[in-house]
Design a protein around this motif. Structure first.
Motif, PDB file in Angstrom:
ATOM      1  N   GLY A  94      29.112  28.997  -1.161  1.00 43.13           N
ATOM      2  CA  GLY A  94      28.343  30.548  -0.999  1.00 43.13           C
ATOM      3  C   GLY A  94      27.757  30.411   0.333  1.00 43.13           C
ATOM      4  N   VAL A  95      27.916  29.402   1.312  1.00 41.92           N
ATOM      5  CA  VAL A  95      27.230  29.408   2.615  1.00 41.92           C
ATOM      6  C   VAL A  95      27.716  30.557   3.393  1.00 41.92           C
ATOM      7  CG1 VAL A  95      26.649  28.020   4.712  1.00 41.92           C
ATOM      8  CG2 VAL A  95      26.398  27.066   2.491  1.00 41.92           C
ATOM      9  N   VAL A  96      29.015  30.506   3.754  1.00 42.79           N
ATOM     10  CA  VAL A  96      29.907  31.431   4.389  1.00 42.79           C
ATOM     11  C   VAL A  96      29.446  32.677   4.007  1.00 42.79           C
ATOM     12  CG1 VAL A  96      32.056  32.234   5.324  1.00 42.79           C
ATOM     13  CG2 VAL A  96      31.581  29.706   5.056  1.00 42.79           C
ATOM     14  N   ALA A  97      29.670  33.098   2.606  1.00 42.07           N
ATOM     15  CA  ALA A  97      29.485  34.312   1.978  1.00 42.07           C
ATOM     16  C   ALA A  97      27.869  34.666   2.469  1.00 42.07           C
ATOM     17  CB  ALA A  97      29.689  34.322   0.626  1.00 42.07           C
ATOM     18  N   GLY A  98      26.926  33.787   2.133  1.00 40.00           N
ATOM     19  CA  GLY A  98      25.531  34.018   2.304  1.00 40.00           C
ATOM     20  C   GLY A  98      25.260  34.484   3.811  1.00 40.00           C
ATOM     21  N   ALA A  99      25.755  33.587   4.754  1.00 39.16           N
ATOM     22  CA  ALA A  99      25.652  33.836   6.148  1.00 39.16           C
ATOM     23  C   ALA A  99      26.271  35.278   6.243  1.00 39.16           C
ATOM     24  CB  ALA A  99      25.928  32.724   6.881  1.00 39.16           C
ATOM     25  N   ALA A 100      27.236  35.684   5.958  1.00 43.39           N
ATOM     26  CA  ALA A 100      27.897  36.803   6.371  1.00 43.39           C
ATOM     27  C   ALA A 100      26.829  38.183   5.652  1.00 43.39           C
ATOM     28  CB  ALA A 100      29.311  37.012   5.832  1.00 43.39           C
ATOM     29  N   THR A 101      26.600  37.680   4.424  1.00 38.23           N
ATOM     30  CA  THR A 101      25.952  38.922   3.769  1.00 38.23           C
ATOM     31  C   THR A 101      24.372  38.944   4.668  1.00 38.23           C
ATOM     32  OG1 THR A 101      26.928  38.341   1.969  1.00 38.23           O
ATOM     33  CG2 THR A 101      24.734  39.570   1.596  1.00 38.23           C
ATOM     34  N   LEU A 102      23.945  38.044   4.920  1.00 35.16           N
ATOM     35  CA  LEU A 102      22.718  38.222   5.771  1.00 35.16           C
ATOM     36  C   LEU A 102      22.982  38.863   7.063  1.00 35.16           C
ATOM     37  CD1 LEU A 102      19.831  37.310   5.486  1.00 35.16           C
ATOM     38  CD2 LEU A 102      20.446  35.041   6.682  1.00 35.16           C
ATOM     39  N   ALA A 103      24.120  38.597   7.875  1.00 33.49           N
ATOM     40  CA  ALA A 103      24.264  39.350   9.010  1.00 33.49           C
ATOM     41  C   ALA A 103      24.674  40.755   8.671  1.00 33.49           C
ATOM     42  CB  ALA A 103      25.343  38.610   9.633  1.00 33.49           C
ATOM     43  N   ASN A 104      25.339  41.111   7.458  1.00 36.08           N
ATOM     44  CA  ASN A 104      25.655  42.535   7.204  1.00 36.08           C
ATOM     45  C   ASN A 104      24.389  43.261   7.082  1.00 36.08           C
ATOM     46  OD1 ASN A 104      27.191  44.760   6.595  1.00 36.08           O
ATOM     47  ND2 ASN A 104      27.389  44.020   4.566  1.00 36.08           N
ATOM     48  N   ALA A 105      23.295  42.661   6.258  1.00 40.94           N
ATOM     49  CA  ALA A 105      22.141  43.126   5.867  1.00 40.94           C
ATOM     50  C   ALA A 105      21.178  43.604   7.131  1.00 40.94           C
ATOM     51  CB  ALA A 105      21.154  42.200   5.213  1.00 40.94           C
ATOM     52  N   TRP A 106      21.333  42.840   8.112  1.00 45.07           N
ATOM     53  CA  TRP A 106      20.789  42.832   9.511  1.00 45.07           C
ATOM     54  C   TRP A 106      21.199  43.950  10.388  1.00 45.07           C
ATOM     55  CZ3 TRP A 106      16.019  42.123  10.262  1.00 45.07           C
ATOM     56  CH2 TRP A 106      15.173  40.869   9.697  1.00 45.07           C
ATOM     57  N   TYR A 107      22.611  43.867  10.308  1.00 49.76           N
ATOM     58  CA  TYR A 107      23.484  44.931  10.763  1.00 49.76           C
ATOM     59  C   TYR A 107      23.202  46.267  10.312  1.00 49.76           C
ATOM     60  CZ  TYR A 107      27.623  47.364  12.490  1.00 49.76           C
ATOM     61  OH  TYR A 107      28.528  48.143  13.155  1.00 49.76           O
ATOM     62  N   GLY A 108      23.103  46.481   9.284  1.00 49.45           N
ATOM     63  CA  GLY A 108      22.762  47.675   8.415  1.00 49.45           C
ATOM     64  C   GLY A 108      21.449  48.240   8.960  1.00 49.45           C
ATOM     65  N   ALA A 109      20.503  47.299   8.877  1.00 48.38           N
ATOM     66  CA  ALA A 109      19.093  47.813   9.123  1.00 48.38           C
ATOM     67  C   ALA A 109      19.033  48.212  10.477  1.00 48.38           C
ATOM     68  CB  ALA A 109      18.330  46.644   8.393  1.00 48.38           C
ATOM     69  N   TYR A 110      19.825  47.620  11.458  1.00 47.55           N
ATOM     70  CA  TYR A 110      19.883  47.772  13.029  1.00 47.55           C
ATOM     71  C   TYR A 110      20.528  49.417  12.859  1.00 47.55           C
ATOM     72  CZ  TYR A 110      21.210  47.896  17.753  1.00 47.55           C
ATOM     73  OH  TYR A 110      21.341  48.234  19.136  1.00 47.55           O
ATOM     74  N   LEU A 111      21.550  49.597  12.374  1.00 47.30           N
ATOM     75  CA  LEU A 111      22.233  50.795  12.579  1.00 47.30           C
ATOM     76  C   LEU A 111      21.472  51.986  12.100  1.00 47.30           C
ATOM     77  CD1 LEU A 111      26.042  49.990  11.416  1.00 47.30           C
ATOM     78  CD2 LEU A 111      25.159  50.494  13.766  1.00 47.30           C
ATOM     79  N   ARG A 112      20.800  51.668  10.798  1.00 43.56           N
ATOM     80  CA  ARG A 112      19.947  52.546  10.288  1.00 43.56           C
ATOM     81  C   ARG A 112      18.732  53.161  11.030  1.00 43.56           C
ATOM     82  NH1 ARG A 112      21.198  49.544   5.667  1.00 43.56           N
ATOM     83  NH2 ARG A 112      22.578  50.452   4.236  1.00 43.56           N
ATOM     84  N   ARG A 113      18.136  52.154  11.746  1.00 43.33           N
ATOM     85  CA  ARG A 113      17.084  52.104  12.770  1.00 43.33           C
ATOM     86  C   ARG A 113      17.362  53.102  13.894  1.00 43.33           C
ATOM     87  NH1 ARG A 113      14.663  47.410  15.877  1.00 43.33           N
ATOM     88  NH2 ARG A 113      13.318  48.709  17.253  1.00 43.33           N
TER      89      ARG A 113
END
Length: 115
Positions: A94-113
């Protein structure tokens, strides 16, 4: 927003694959069982994310009725953060999936901002 949609679809695929990939480890120890159960939850989160992104009307209505937080900005970011944390805890798979999901969460928050 097309990039955001593609990122969520790719992320959901990674999360969905966590459980089948964890099955390779087997059930040899209690820790393996814990990781297997955690990865099953992570795959469930991936399925929910994919259902949200597919936008099939009956599924969309059901998600809005039972999981309304997914349609809010902070709710979807919190959902991705929770999925990332569980993926990281599900072991090496799950490390790869977790790191990708974390990056996706930050990317989404950045786009919403930016919006």
């Amino acid at each position: 927003w097309q990039a955001r949609h593609l990122a969520n679809v790719a992320n959901s695929a990674l999360l969905l694959l966590t459980f089948p990939a964890s099955l390779r480890g087997g059930l040899l120890s209690g820790l393996a069982l814990h990781r297997l159960l955690t990865s099953a939850w992570v795959s469930g989160f991936g399925g929910m994310l994919l259902m949200r992104e597919l936008s099939i009307p009956p599924v969309r209505r059901w998600l809005n009725q039972h999981f309304h937080f997914l349609s809010t900005t902070s709710g979807s970011t919190a959902f991705l953060m929770c999925a990332a944390t569980m993926a990281l805890a599900s072991g090496p798979v799950g490390v790869v999936a977790g790191a990708a999901t974390l990056a996706n969460a930050w990317y989404g928050a950045y786009l919403r901002r930016l919006r």
